[in-house]
Design an enzyme around this catalytic site. Structure first.
Site, short mmCIF file in Angstrom:
data_model
loop_
_atom_site.label_atom_id
_atom_site.label_comp_id
_atom_site.label_asym_id
_atom_site.label_seq_id
_atom_site.Cartn_x
_atom_site.Cartn_y
_atom_site.Cartn_z
N ASP A 8 0.89 -1.17 0.00
CA ASP A 8 0.00 0.00 0.00
C ASP A 8 0.92 1.22 0.00
O ASP A 8 1.44 1.62 1.05
CB ASP A 8 -0.90 -0.01 1.23
CG ASP A 8 -1.82 1.20 1.28
OD1 ASP A 8 -2.29 1.63 0.21
OD2 ASP A 8 -2.07 1.72 2.38
N GLU A 67 -1.32 -1.36 -5.01
CA GLU A 67 -2.50 -0.56 -5.32
C GLU A 67 -2.18 0.47 -6.39
O GLU A 67 -1.12 1.09 -6.39
CB GLU A 67 -3.01 0.14 -4.06
CG GLU A 67 -4.37 0.77 -4.23
CD GLU A 67 -4.95 1.25 -2.91
OE1 GLU A 67 -6.01 0.75 -2.54
OE2 GLU A 67 -4.32 2.11 -2.27
N ASP A 139 -2.26 0.97 7.45
CA ASP A 139 -1.54 0.82 6.18
C ASP A 139 -1.10 -0.63 5.97
O ASP A 139 -1.11 -1.12 4.84
CB ASP A 139 -0.33 1.77 6.13
CG ASP A 139 -0.76 3.22 6.19
OD1 ASP A 139 -1.32 3.71 5.19
OD2 ASP A 139 -0.56 3.87 7.23
#
Length: 174
Positions: A8, A67, A139
């Site tokens: 992420d 992502e 996160d």
């Protein structure tokens, strides 16, 4: 058994999650955050690159899910996010990992069953799927969700699509 790294990305905090995909599902291996502090952007990007490289060296994943950049309200933030993403992708590419990219909606759909899930719902599903007893950092939770999404997508592609891409020396793009 396959080790999968989920990332992420962020210019200040980059979450990571490592899961082991087996015939029975996924198991938790490791997760955490790479914190870059508030230095110059090039210094923070170097920290992201080195941090991801160290995680890869320590755990030995063979594939990574990351992502995609979403269009933020602040274009400067989106650019910095894209640069942090690039640092992580280069670290994975240097290590020879297969790399796949997912939108936030794809990750939420794969983990929580709906693309409109909020962060808390995603975290609870990550905890349930990986049998975690404590909440991970947000996160890190997002990174674990990305790894789970990648595992789910890989399992639907194996053996045909992924094996074909690997044999041809190509990159799998989702």
């Amino acid at each position: 058994m396959t080790l999968i790294l989920g990332i992420d990305p962020g210019s200040r905090i980059t979450g990571y999650g490592v899961v082991r995909q087996t015939a029975r599902g996924c198991e938790y291996v490791a997760s955490g955050c790479i914190r870059t502090g508030s230095g110059e952007l090039h210094e923070r990007l170097q920290i992201v690159f080195r941090g991801v490289s160290e995680i890869i060296a320590q755990h030995g994943p063979v594939t990574m899910g990351i992502e995609r950049v979403f269009m933020a309200r602040n274009p400067d933030s989106a650019l910095k996010l894209g640069q942090a993403r690039g640092a992580a992708i280069v670290a994975a590419a240097e290590a020879g990992l297969e790399i796949a990219e997912y939108s936030a909606t794809q990750v939420k759909q794969a983990v929580a069953g709906t693309g409109g899930a909020n962060k808390e719902q995603v975290m609870l599903m990550v905890m349930h799927l990986l049998k975690l007893t404590q909440k991970p950092q947000i996160d890190a939770s997002d990174a674990l969700a990305i790894a789970l999404c990648h595992a789910h997508t890989r399992s639907s592609l194996v053996p045909h699509g992924l094996a074909t891409a690997r044999r041809r020396g190509g990159r799998l793009r989702l």
